[in-house]
Scaffold this motif. Structure first.
Motif, short mmCIF file in Angstrom:
data_model
loop_
_atom_site.label_atom_id
_atom_site.label_comp_id
_atom_site.label_asym_id
_atom_site.label_seq_id
_atom_site.Cartn_x
_atom_site.Cartn_y
_atom_site.Cartn_z
N ASP A 9 0.84 -1.20 0.00
CA ASP A 9 0.00 0.00 0.00
C ASP A 9 0.87 1.25 0.00
O ASP A 9 2.10 1.17 -0.05
CB ASP A 9 -1.01 0.00 1.16
CG ASP A 9 -0.34 -0.02 2.51
OD1 ASP A 9 0.73 0.59 2.66
OD2 ASP A 9 -0.91 -0.64 3.43
N ASP A 10 0.25 2.40 0.05
CA ASP A 10 0.97 3.67 -0.04
C ASP A 10 1.98 3.87 1.08
O ASP A 10 2.90 4.66 0.95
CB ASP A 10 -0.02 4.84 -0.02
CG ASP A 10 -0.88 4.88 -1.27
OD1 ASP A 10 -0.45 4.31 -2.30
OD2 ASP A 10 -1.96 5.48 -1.22
N ARG A 11 1.84 3.18 2.20
CA ARG A 11 2.77 3.33 3.32
C ARG A 11 4.10 2.65 3.05
O ARG A 11 5.06 2.87 3.76
CB ARG A 11 2.16 2.79 4.60
CG ARG A 11 0.97 3.60 5.07
CD ARG A 11 0.33 2.94 6.24
NE ARG A 11 -0.29 1.70 5.76
CZ ARG A 11 -0.86 0.79 6.51
NH1 ARG A 11 -0.89 0.95 7.80
NH2 ARG A 11 -1.41 -0.28 6.00
N ASP A 12 4.20 1.81 2.03
CA ASP A 12 5.43 1.09 1.71
C ASP A 12 6.32 1.93 0.80
O ASP A 12 6.67 1.54 -0.30
CB ASP A 12 5.12 -0.26 1.05
CG ASP A 12 4.40 -1.20 1.97
OD1 ASP A 12 4.60 -1.10 3.20
OD2 ASP A 12 3.64 -2.03 1.48
N TYR A 13 6.70 3.12 1.27
CA TYR A 13 7.47 4.04 0.45
C TYR A 13 8.97 3.92 0.65
O TYR A 13 9.74 4.50 -0.07
CB TYR A 13 7.04 5.48 0.72
CG TYR A 13 7.17 5.87 2.17
CD1 TYR A 13 8.36 6.36 2.68
CD2 TYR A 13 6.09 5.73 3.04
CE1 TYR A 13 8.47 6.69 4.01
CE2 TYR A 13 6.20 6.07 4.37
CZ TYR A 13 7.39 6.56 4.85
OH TYR A 13 7.50 6.88 6.17
N CYS A 14 9.41 3.18 1.63
CA CYS A 14 10.84 3.03 1.91
C CYS A 14 11.45 2.07 0.89
O CYS A 14 10.98 0.95 0.73
CB CYS A 14 11.06 2.51 3.33
SG CYS A 14 12.78 2.51 3.80
N LEU A 15 12.50 2.50 0.22
CA LEU A 15 13.09 1.69 -0.84
C LEU A 15 14.38 1.00 -0.43
O LEU A 15 15.10 0.50 -1.26
CB LEU A 15 13.36 2.58 -2.06
CG LEU A 15 12.13 3.27 -2.63
CD1 LEU A 15 12.52 4.19 -3.77
CD2 LEU A 15 11.10 2.25 -3.10
N ILE A 16 14.68 0.95 0.87
CA ILE A 16 15.90 0.31 1.34
C ILE A 16 15.75 -1.20 1.23
O ILE A 16 14.76 -1.76 1.66
CB ILE A 16 16.20 0.72 2.79
CG1 ILE A 16 16.48 2.21 2.86
CG2 ILE A 16 17.38 -0.07 3.35
CD1 ILE A 16 16.58 2.73 4.27
N GLU A 58 24.98 2.16 9.43
CA GLU A 58 24.48 2.34 8.05
C GLU A 58 22.97 2.45 8.05
O GLU A 58 22.39 3.24 7.32
CB GLU A 58 24.95 1.18 7.18
CG GLU A 58 24.60 1.33 5.72
CD GLU A 58 25.31 2.46 5.01
OE1 GLU A 58 24.82 2.88 3.96
OE2 GLU A 58 26.34 2.95 5.51
N ALA A 59 22.30 1.66 8.88
CA ALA A 59 20.83 1.73 8.97
C ALA A 59 20.41 3.09 9.49
O ALA A 59 19.41 3.66 9.02
CB ALA A 59 20.31 0.63 9.88
N GLN A 60 21.14 3.66 10.43
CA GLN A 60 20.84 5.00 10.94
C GLN A 60 20.99 6.05 9.85
O GLN A 60 20.19 6.97 9.75
CB GLN A 60 21.74 5.34 12.13
CG GLN A 60 21.48 4.51 13.36
CD GLN A 60 20.11 4.78 13.92
OE1 GLN A 60 19.72 5.91 14.14
NE2 GLN A 60 19.36 3.73 14.17
N ARG A 61 22.04 5.93 9.05
CA ARG A 61 22.30 6.91 7.98
C ARG A 61 21.25 6.85 6.88
O ARG A 61 20.92 7.86 6.27
CB ARG A 61 23.68 6.68 7.36
CG ARG A 61 24.82 7.20 8.18
CD ARG A 61 26.10 7.20 7.35
NE ARG A 61 26.60 5.85 7.11
CZ ARG A 61 27.41 5.19 7.91
NH1 ARG A 61 27.81 5.73 9.03
NH2 ARG A 61 27.82 3.99 7.60
N THR A 62 20.77 5.65 6.58
CA THR A 62 19.87 5.49 5.43
C THR A 62 18.42 5.32 5.83
O THR A 62 17.58 5.02 4.98
CB THR A 62 20.31 4.28 4.58
OG1 THR A 62 20.27 3.11 5.38
CG2 THR A 62 21.70 4.49 4.01
#
Length: 66
Positions: A9-16, A58-62
């Motif tokens: 759905d629209d909430r899945d905007y994170c592309l990591i 890295e997770a904090q940075r991205t």
């Protein structure tokens, strides 16, 4: 919120990409590509491997904000 054909759905905007290599059962471990410390991943794994500390940094940075 609308869903697409994949069920996202629209909430899945994170592309990591959260895919990780398989964890090793024991030594030898791969080296972290940033600090050269041992990782949790097998030495035979091909690709970028990070130790737990560098992985967390890295997770904090991205991290997605929003």
């Amino acid at each position: 919120m609308s869903e697409d054909r994949t069920g996202a759905d629209d909430r899945d905007y994170c592309l990591i990409d959260t895919a990780r290599p398989p964890k090793a059962d024991g030594p030898p471990f791969a080296e972290c590509v940033l600090c050269r410390e041992p990782t949790e991943y097998p030495k035979a794994y091909r690709g970028v491997t990070l130790c737990p500390v560098c992985e967390w940094q890295e997770a904090q940075r991205t991290a997605c904000s929003g």
